[in-house]
Design a protein around this motif. Structure first.
Motif, PDB file in Angstrom:
ATOM      1  N   PHE A   2      12.911   0.590  10.323  1.00 44.13           N
ATOM      2  CA  PHE A   2      12.320  -0.745  10.471  1.00 44.13           C
ATOM      3  C   PHE A   2      11.422  -1.074   9.275  1.00 44.13           C
ATOM      4  N   LEU A   3      10.746  -0.043   8.751  1.00 41.64           N
ATOM      5  CA  LEU A   3       9.931  -0.234   7.554  1.00 41.64           C
ATOM      6  C   LEU A   3      10.808  -0.710   6.392  1.00 41.64           C
ATOM      7  N   VAL A   4      11.963  -0.096   6.210  1.00 38.77           N
ATOM      8  CA  VAL A   4      12.879  -0.501   5.140  1.00 38.77           C
ATOM      9  C   VAL A   4      13.241  -1.976   5.312  1.00 38.77           C
ATOM     10  N   ARG A  45      12.192  -4.963   2.590  1.00 36.06           N
ATOM     11  CA  ARG A  45      13.200  -5.790   1.898  1.00 36.06           C
ATOM     12  C   ARG A  45      12.810  -7.256   1.886  1.00 36.06           C
ATOM     13  N   GLU A  46      12.076  -7.683   2.900  1.00 34.22           N
ATOM     14  CA  GLU A  46      11.680  -9.094   3.025  1.00 34.22           C
ATOM     15  C   GLU A  46      10.323  -9.380   2.383  1.00 34.22           C
ATOM     16  N   SER A  47       9.704  -8.373   1.792  1.00 34.66           N
ATOM     17  CA  SER A  47       8.336  -8.515   1.301  1.00 34.66           C
ATOM     18  C   SER A  47       8.276  -8.783  -0.200  1.00 34.66           C
ATOM     19  N   ASP A  48       7.087  -9.156  -0.655  1.00 35.64           N
ATOM     20  CA  ASP A  48       6.838  -9.345  -2.085  1.00 35.64           C
ATOM     21  C   ASP A  48       6.833  -8.016  -2.829  1.00 35.64           C
ATOM     22  N   ALA A  49       6.693  -6.917  -2.090  1.00 40.90           N
ATOM     23  CA  ALA A  49       6.651  -5.586  -2.705  1.00 40.90           C
ATOM     24  C   ALA A  49       8.047  -5.066  -3.059  1.00 40.90           C
ATOM     25  N   GLY A 102      -8.709   5.485  -7.918  1.00 45.74           N
ATOM     26  CA  GLY A 102      -8.937   4.541  -6.834  1.00 45.74           C
ATOM     27  C   GLY A 102      -8.196   4.938  -5.577  1.00 45.74           C
ATOM     28  N   VAL A 103      -8.102   3.978  -4.672  1.00 46.78           N
ATOM     29  CA  VAL A 103      -7.450   4.170  -3.387  1.00 46.78           C
ATOM     30  C   VAL A 103      -6.125   3.410  -3.400  1.00 46.78           C
ATOM     31  N   VAL A 104      -5.088   4.032  -2.867  1.00 49.84           N
ATOM     32  CA  VAL A 104      -3.781   3.389  -2.779  1.00 49.84           C
ATOM     33  C   VAL A 104      -3.873   2.232  -1.791  1.00 49.84           C
ATOM     34  N   LYS A 105      -3.404   1.050  -2.226  1.00 50.85           N
ATOM     35  CA  LYS A 105      -3.337  -0.113  -1.352  1.00 50.85           C
ATOM     36  C   LYS A 105      -1.874  -0.428  -1.123  1.00 50.85           C
ATOM     37  N   TYR A 106      -1.440  -0.221   0.120  1.00 51.63           N
ATOM     38  CA  TYR A 106      -0.059  -0.446   0.496  1.00 51.63           C
ATOM     39  C   TYR A 106       0.172  -1.908   0.886  1.00 51.63           C
ATOM     40  N   PRO A 107       1.407  -2.402   0.726  1.00 50.62           N
ATOM     41  CA  PRO A 107       1.728  -3.741   1.248  1.00 50.62           C
ATOM     42  C   PRO A 107       1.527  -3.759   2.758  1.00 50.62           C
ATOM     43  N   GLN A 108       1.233  -4.928   3.304  1.00 48.33           N
ATOM     44  CA  GLN A 108       0.946  -5.052   4.736  1.00 48.33           C
ATOM     45  C   GLN A 108       2.095  -4.555   5.607  1.00 48.33           C
ATOM     46  N   GLU A 109       3.322  -4.571   5.090  1.00 48.56           N
ATOM     47  CA  GLU A 109       4.490  -4.136   5.860  1.00 48.56           C
ATOM     48  C   GLU A 109       4.394  -2.667   6.279  1.00 48.56           C
ATOM     49  N   PHE A 110       3.602  -1.878   5.543  1.00 46.40           N
ATOM     50  CA  PHE A 110       3.420  -0.478   5.925  1.00 46.40           C
ATOM     51  C   PHE A 110       2.545  -0.340   7.175  1.00 46.40           C
TER      52      PHE A 110
END
Length: 177
Positions: A35-37, A41-45, A166-174
């Motif tokens: 589901f993450l994949v 796919r639909e994200s800006d990331a 720094g700290v890793v900032k993941y896209p909101q989809e994660f």
């Protein structure tokens, strides 16, 4: 004979099933990777060129890898990087070097696209063979607790993570805040 190529829309269902199967028995999985994949796919990331499949001579998808855009953020700056997540190989194709081929081809394409580093959470005995080192070596941390040896990064170019602490900032989809 395995071919690595960019994922296409026609592959989505096979990749969904492959990813679900690959993670179904994984101890440290929420079993939601497929589901993450879809969400990524639909994200800006999403970077289409970095969603790759390994295909055999019968057009069976044996593996899939996805690299998406992330940031490394500190009080003053933000740096672009990539997350490698997930990499999946069908059970009957495991231990044949397909995951390695996907990772190495992904690194090659990412470097061609101008990316300088990749960050992942993974098995401490598998990823170092590709040059991954603990993120703590670079002054990079995660926004959640993980065992130090499982957070890893690679510099795709010389000094690709130099002074990028720094700290890793993941896209909101994660789903990580």
């Amino acid at each position: 004979m395995i071919t690595i190529r960019q994922e296409e829309k026609k592959d989505y269902q096979q990749v969904f099933q492959l990813t679900a199967e690959a993670f179904k028995d994984m101890e440290h999985s929420d079993h939601q990777e497929q589901f993450l994949v879809e969400k990524l796919r639909e994200s800006d990331a999403f970077i289409p060129e970095l969603s790759l499949v390994a295909e055999d001579e019968n057009s069976t998808i044996a593996g899939h890898i996805l690299f998406t855009k992330i940031k490394i953020v500190n009080d003053k700056e933000s740096f672009d990087s990539l997350a490698l997540a997930p990499v999946s190989v069908k059970s009957e194709f495991q231990s044949q070097g397909i995951g390695a081929k996907l990772i190495l081809e992904g690194h090659h394409i990412a470097k061609e696209l101008g990316y300088e580093s990749v960050i992942l959470i993974g098995h401490e005995k598998y990823y170092p063979r590709f040059g991954y080192k603990k993120t703590s070596n670079f002054g990079i941390s995660f926004p959640f607790d993980i065992p130090e040896e499982n957070g890893m990064a690679i510099e795709l170019v010389k000094d690709g993570l130099k002074d990028k602490k720094g700290v890793v900032k993941y896209p909101q989809e994660f789903g990580i805040d």
